[in-house]
Design an enzyme around this catalytic site. Sequence first.
Site, PDB file in Angstrom:
ATOM      1  N   GLY A  14      14.727  -4.969   6.025  1.00 48.18           N
ATOM      2  CA  GLY A  14      15.610  -4.041   6.718  1.00 48.18           C
ATOM      3  C   GLY A  14      15.512  -2.594   6.290  1.00 48.18           C
ATOM      4  O   GLY A  14      16.394  -1.790   6.620  1.00 48.18           O
ATOM      5  N   LYS A  37       6.921   8.449   6.441  1.00 43.55           N
ATOM      6  CA  LYS A  37       6.353   7.144   6.099  1.00 43.55           C
ATOM      7  C   LYS A  37       4.997   7.419   5.457  1.00 43.55           C
ATOM      8  O   LYS A  37       4.025   7.736   6.145  1.00 43.55           O
ATOM      9  CB  LYS A  37       6.187   6.286   7.355  1.00 43.55           C
ATOM     10  CG  LYS A  37       5.719   4.867   7.080  1.00 43.55           C
ATOM     11  CD  LYS A  37       6.842   3.988   6.565  1.00 43.55           C
ATOM     12  CE  LYS A  37       6.373   2.533   6.429  1.00 43.55           C
ATOM     13  NZ  LYS A  37       7.466   1.659   5.949  1.00 43.55           N
ATOM     14  N   ASP A  50       7.084   2.364  12.061  1.00 42.81           N
ATOM     15  CA  ASP A  50       8.445   2.456  11.544  1.00 42.81           C
ATOM     16  C   ASP A  50       9.086   3.811  11.846  1.00 42.81           C
ATOM     17  O   ASP A  50      10.288   3.886  12.127  1.00 42.81           O
ATOM     18  CB  ASP A  50       8.450   2.211  10.034  1.00 42.81           C
ATOM     19  CG  ASP A  50       8.096   0.773   9.681  1.00 42.81           C
ATOM     20  OD1 ASP A  50       8.194  -0.094  10.571  1.00 42.81           O
ATOM     21  OD2 ASP A  50       7.740   0.521   8.514  1.00 42.81           O
ATOM     22  N   GLY A 112       7.115  -2.083   1.547  1.00 44.41           N
ATOM     23  CA  GLY A 112       7.289  -3.138   0.559  1.00 44.41           C
ATOM     24  C   GLY A 112       8.219  -2.707  -0.553  1.00 44.41           C
ATOM     25  O   GLY A 112       9.164  -1.942  -0.347  1.00 44.41           O
ATOM     26  N   GLY A 170      20.222  -5.012   3.648  1.00 43.92           N
ATOM     27  CA  GLY A 170      19.515  -4.621   4.857  1.00 43.92           C
ATOM     28  C   GLY A 170      19.810  -5.450   6.079  1.00 43.92           C
ATOM     29  O   GLY A 170      19.605  -4.990   7.208  1.00 43.92           O
ATOM     30  N   GLY A 202      20.600  -8.045  13.039  1.00 43.98           N
ATOM     31  CA  GLY A 202      20.354  -7.734  14.445  1.00 43.98           C
ATOM     32  C   GLY A 202      20.665  -6.309  14.845  1.00 43.98           C
ATOM     33  O   GLY A 202      20.535  -5.957  16.018  1.00 43.98           O
TER      34      GLY A 202
END
Length: 240
Positions: A14, A37, A50, A112, A170, A202
């Site tokens: 998450g 990122k 992402d 990660g 998360g 969700g």
Amino acid sequence: MGVIVVSGTGTEIGKTVVTAAVASAARAQGRSVAVVKPTQTGVAPGEPGDVAEVARLAGDVTGVELARFPEPLAANTAARRAKMAPVRPQQVADAVAKLAVEHDLVLVEGAGGLLVRLDDDGATLADVARLLGAPVLVVVTAGLGTLNAAALTGEALRARQLEQLGVVVGSWPDAPDLASRCNLADLPESAGAPLLGAVPQGAGALSADAFQARAAGWLAPALGGSWDADAFAEEFAAVR
């Protein structure tokens, strides 16, 4: 805080949705936000990564992806197999410094966990945080096993004299089991840092409008939200 590094205790827990929630809460306060990122792995050319997902959920943010490697592997391994240059910590720090001049908040989302290698020299996201002098927000899972992972990550941060801003769950399950409910009280002690939020399972599937309307309610005031850790823990402690 002008820069926050977002790490986690593993993959698929998450981080991107938490990054989007922090970005959304900041935007609701009128702050300009950039998201970096350093390495995106496992995403084909032209496919949204992402950074695009954060922008979709949080709205008007500046997104920067420094490198993309096709295979879903650790960054250094993915770069080596693709015969591409890895991203070095100084490259990340330089990019963030430029964005920080024009934005109130820069979020750096790792891939990660904290100590996943960026290059074959052993550089990690922890080295990025050190260069930036930025606090690290750690995203954790809710259930069994999270206490050990949170403790190890917290220990690694303290060993490097890096500030841990706090931990955020998360993906808080719709029907939390006993371990998840107990972990609300135990996570701060294990991590050595406060619990600063719980993003519902969700949340990433919500529309942008719904996500932005709710995001601040998932995060503590330290992250620009209204979430109360004690009240949340008491709510679920009552059903043990």
